[in-house]
Design a protein around this motif. Structure first.
Motif, mmCIF file in Angstrom:
data_model
loop_
_atom_site.group_PDB
_atom_site.id
_atom_site.type_symbol
_atom_site.label_atom_id
_atom_site.label_comp_id
_atom_site.label_asym_id
_atom_site.label_seq_id
_atom_site.Cartn_x
_atom_site.Cartn_y
_atom_site.Cartn_z
ATOM 1 N N SER A 13 16.008 44.944 34.390
ATOM 2 C CA SER A 13 16.173 43.503 35.060
ATOM 3 C C SER A 13 17.308 42.602 34.376
ATOM 4 O O SER A 13 17.678 41.802 34.966
ATOM 5 C CB SER A 13 14.852 43.035 35.135
ATOM 6 O OG SER A 13 14.367 42.741 33.912
ATOM 7 N N ALA A 14 17.560 42.895 33.070
ATOM 8 C CA ALA A 14 18.564 42.162 32.176
ATOM 9 C C ALA A 14 19.048 42.859 31.202
ATOM 10 O O ALA A 14 18.409 43.738 30.776
ATOM 11 C CB ALA A 14 17.498 40.871 32.138
ATOM 12 N N LYS A 16 20.230 41.716 27.217
ATOM 13 C CA LYS A 16 19.586 40.790 26.195
ATOM 14 C C LYS A 16 20.383 41.191 25.085
ATOM 15 O O LYS A 16 20.779 42.182 24.600
ATOM 16 C CB LYS A 16 17.941 40.763 25.988
ATOM 17 C CG LYS A 16 17.161 40.695 27.045
ATOM 18 C CD LYS A 16 15.791 41.063 26.721
ATOM 19 C CE LYS A 16 15.028 40.995 28.075
ATOM 20 N NZ LYS A 16 13.721 41.797 27.925
ATOM 21 N N LYS A 31 20.599 35.957 27.264
ATOM 22 C CA LYS A 31 19.978 37.111 28.501
ATOM 23 C C LYS A 31 20.823 36.772 29.644
ATOM 24 O O LYS A 31 20.982 35.588 30.094
ATOM 25 C CB LYS A 31 18.540 36.664 28.686
ATOM 26 C CG LYS A 31 17.625 37.703 29.708
ATOM 27 C CD LYS A 31 16.149 37.277 29.598
ATOM 28 C CE LYS A 31 15.781 38.057 30.834
ATOM 29 N NZ LYS A 31 14.114 37.524 31.124
ATOM 30 N N GLU A 32 21.074 37.774 30.539
ATOM 31 C CA GLU A 32 21.655 37.528 31.629
ATOM 32 C C GLU A 32 20.917 38.484 32.692
ATOM 33 O O GLU A 32 20.764 39.787 32.376
ATOM 34 C CB GLU A 32 23.128 37.894 31.672
ATOM 35 C CG GLU A 32 24.091 37.043 30.918
ATOM 36 C CD GLU A 32 24.135 35.565 31.562
ATOM 37 O OE1 GLU A 32 24.267 35.626 32.895
ATOM 38 O OE2 GLU A 32 24.053 34.699 30.942
ATOM 39 N N ASN A 33 20.444 38.113 33.664
ATOM 40 C CA ASN A 33 19.699 38.834 34.787
ATOM 41 C C ASN A 33 20.811 39.561 35.735
ATOM 42 O O ASN A 33 21.626 39.012 35.782
ATOM 43 C CB ASN A 33 18.634 38.276 35.462
ATOM 44 C CG ASN A 33 17.602 37.601 34.628
ATOM 45 O OD1 ASN A 33 17.110 38.132 33.706
ATOM 46 N ND2 ASN A 33 17.339 36.318 34.872
ATOM 47 N N TYR A 34 20.278 40.527 36.435
ATOM 48 C CA TYR A 34 21.125 41.312 37.412
ATOM 49 C C TYR A 34 20.210 41.756 38.188
ATOM 50 O O TYR A 34 18.850 42.235 37.853
ATOM 51 C CB TYR A 34 21.865 42.242 37.056
ATOM 52 C CG TYR A 34 21.677 43.171 35.646
ATOM 53 C CD1 TYR A 34 20.603 43.954 35.900
ATOM 54 C CD2 TYR A 34 22.335 42.976 34.524
ATOM 55 C CE1 TYR A 34 20.287 44.777 34.561
ATOM 56 C CE2 TYR A 34 21.887 43.575 33.148
ATOM 57 C CZ TYR A 34 20.877 44.492 33.415
ATOM 58 O OH TYR A 34 20.750 45.290 32.239
ATOM 59 N N ASP A 50 27.632 45.008 37.447
ATOM 60 C CA ASP A 50 26.593 44.026 36.945
ATOM 61 C C ASP A 50 26.117 44.092 35.725
ATOM 62 O O ASP A 50 26.163 42.796 34.879
ATOM 63 C CB ASP A 50 25.483 43.940 37.836
ATOM 64 C CG ASP A 50 25.781 43.581 39.372
ATOM 65 O OD1 ASP A 50 26.882 42.939 39.719
ATOM 66 O OD2 ASP A 50 24.826 43.895 40.147
ATOM 67 N N TRP A 51 26.035 45.247 35.074
ATOM 68 C CA TRP A 51 25.603 45.338 33.757
ATOM 69 C C TRP A 51 26.885 44.912 32.804
ATOM 70 O O TRP A 51 26.404 44.053 31.748
ATOM 71 C CB TRP A 51 25.448 46.497 33.403
ATOM 72 C CG TRP A 51 24.435 47.553 34.067
ATOM 73 C CD1 TRP A 51 23.443 47.099 34.772
ATOM 74 C CD2 TRP A 51 24.257 48.831 34.290
ATOM 75 N NE1 TRP A 51 22.682 48.014 35.288
ATOM 76 C CE2 TRP A 51 23.338 49.160 35.258
ATOM 77 C CE3 TRP A 51 25.407 50.071 34.026
ATOM 78 C CZ2 TRP A 51 23.008 50.514 35.542
ATOM 79 C CZ3 TRP A 51 24.948 51.383 34.563
ATOM 80 C CH2 TRP A 51 23.750 51.684 35.244
ATOM 81 N N GLY A 54 27.283 40.995 32.998
ATOM 82 C CA GLY A 54 26.262 40.341 32.269
ATOM 83 C C GLY A 54 26.313 40.444 30.750
ATOM 84 O O GLY A 54 26.171 39.339 30.091
#
Length: 496
Positions: A13-14, A16, A31-34, A50-51, A54
């Motif tokens: 989900s994120a 870190k 932390k960044e969510n995707y 997205d990974w 983030g």
């Protein structure tokens, strides 16, 4: 100038990112969510870029805070295992990544086990389940033959992020064992498996150790993040292997219990030859020449997230835990089975679905909250029971992830398992473990035990209450019977 390491934990989900110094002190965490995309029932996919986005954004935030004060000596990774990323000859993404918890490949897993028999366990240490990487490739062979034909490289999620940071393509042994294409005893891709299932050998990336130096950050990565160009980037490993490092699970009789999106129980093993016969997974550790076994319940924290988002979207997870504490032990005889994505261990069943059992006219919202938390914990007891049945000595259970953030849930784990529970002072085991790999790669320490002694910091031991444990054993005995009762109904429902 201070010198730090970065540990990148690429979760479901994120992402870190943790920044640590020589003393193991956490300087900063970002932390960044995707999103996860569910285009059909059982499908779980993500956009690999997205990974990357983030990860670079999280690093940038850290570098802004430490700029002109410190340099990054090393960087390494922990990544969600089994998920399939495929690139073409131009190293471009062919399709979205198929995640570890995607359930579409049950037929392919069954085909592997029926047609390759015991040899799949003998070679890889594992039975095929829908979560592994090889069934995903076979699904593409059958359902997306044009995409399958375009593959030049497959890799795991953290390998793709590392490729975008360094320009180098490879995977480490801990993630490679999660493909069920690696000969675990001989540390090489199994030509026998690849040939039988018609997977071209050139799809498979170069194999490296988790602590191997891969390269320096590309110029454009430094420009986007503020990283220094001489930061060394090391391979890293699968999230569970790296979490074991970050939790100090090495040559000990402690085991790891991780409650994240999935739930994992993990133990260090001396060799890949164990009595589990594929019931538990066998994997390469992120530490060279070490191995570990693990069992996985597919929807641990995800079950709690589903419950919250569906029934209590305005409440926080802390609110739900507080509500659960208002219910009595056993949740007024209400049971929840967390099979919302199927189940891996011990059932390896992609068709099973979750359930509430025992609803009465006295059941309250608090009981439902407690039933979900107890059901997740019972599912982890399923995994611990396998170790106990094989005479594994367990002194302490190191608890990490979301289940370690709550004193109530930690105490509930101790009572259900009947074991001492120890939480980390920082429960981000995979991120700490990735930073430790970077520190070892940079030769900050002479050996792993020295590194663990500095970086891994524990809280107090939480002991079980014998009275509560005795009651929970009775409830768990009933919980364990539910699967066999509902499995035929679940399979019948899939045929409707």
């Amino acid at each position: 100038m201070e010198r730090y390491v970065l540990g990148i934990d690429l979760g479901t989900s994120a992402v870190k990112v943790s920044c640590l110094d020589h003393s193991g002190k956490i300087i900063d965490q970002e932390k960044e969510n995707y999103p996860v995309y569910n285009s059909a029932e059982g499908f779980c996919e993500q956009n690999p870029n997205d990974w990357v986005q983030g990860t670079l954004e999280a690093i940038k935030k850290i570098m802004i805070k430490i700029r002109n004060l410190a340099k990054i000596d090393g960087i390494s990774f922990s990544g969600q295992m089994h998920s399939l990323v495929i690139l073409d000859k131009n190293k471009e993404i062919i399709r979205p990544a198929i995640l570890w918890n995607d359930g579409r490949t049950a037929t392919e897993a069954k085909y592997i086990n029926e047609n390759f028999g015991k040899k799949i366990v003998e070679i890889t240490g594992n039975k095929a389940t829908a979560g592994f990487t090889l069934p995903k490739l076979l699904w593409l062979q059958k359902n997306e033959p044009n995409n399958f034909a375009r593959i030049r490289y497959f890799m795991m999620p953290k390998d793709y992020v590392r490729y975008k940071m360094t320009g180098k393509i490879n995977t480490d042994y801990s993630d490679a064992t999660g493909t069920i294409m690696l000969d675990i005893a001989h540390d090489c891709w199994s030509n026998e498996i690849l040939n039988f299932f018609k997977v071209p050998r050139y799809y498979c990336p170069e194999l490296v150790n988790s602590t191997d130096f891969i390269g320096f950050p590309l110029h454009e990565v430094c420009g986007k993040t503020g990283l220094n160009q001489d930061a060394k980037i090391f391979a890293g490993g699968g999230d569970n292997a790296v979490a074991a490092i970050g939790s100090g699970i090495l040559n000990s009789q402690n085991i790891l219990c991780s409650i994240g999106t999935s739930g994992v129980v993990l133990a260090d093993e001396k060799s890949p030859h164990t009595p589990y016969e594929g019931t538990l997974q066998m994997e390469h550790h992120a530490i060279p020449e070490h191995f570990y076994s693990m069992g996985v319940t597919l929807a641990a924290g995800e079950s709690l997230s589903w419950f919250k988002n569906t029934f209590f979207p305005q409440k926080s997870f802390s609110d739900l835990l507080s509500m659960a504490q208002e219910s009595n032990l056993g949740a007024d005889k209400l049971f929840f089975t967390p099979y919302i994505n199927g189940e891996r261990t011990p059932y390896s069943d992609s068709f099973i679905r979750g359930s509430f059992t025992g609803i009465s006219n006295t059941s309250t919202k608090n009981d439902f909250c407690r039933a979900v938390i107890e059901g997740i914990t019972y599912s982890l007891q399923d995994l611990i029971s396998i170790y106990e049945q094989n005479n594994k000595t367990i002194y302490n259970i190191i608890s990490i992830g979301g289940g370690a953030k709550s004193k109530f849930w930690l105490k509930l784990q101790a009572d259900v398992f009947g074991k001492n529970i120890v939480a980390l002072k920082n429960e981000q085991g995979p991120g700490i473990g990735a930073a430790m790999i970077a520190a070892m790669g940079c030769r900050w320490f002479k050996d792993w035990n020295s590194c663990i002694n500095v970086f891994v910091k524990y809280n107090e031991i939480i002991a079980p209450d014998p009275h509560n444990t005795a009651l929970y054993q009775k409830y768990y005995h009933l919980y364990h019977k539910i699967y066999n009762s509902i499995a035929p109904l679940a399979r019948a429902a899939t045929r409707l």
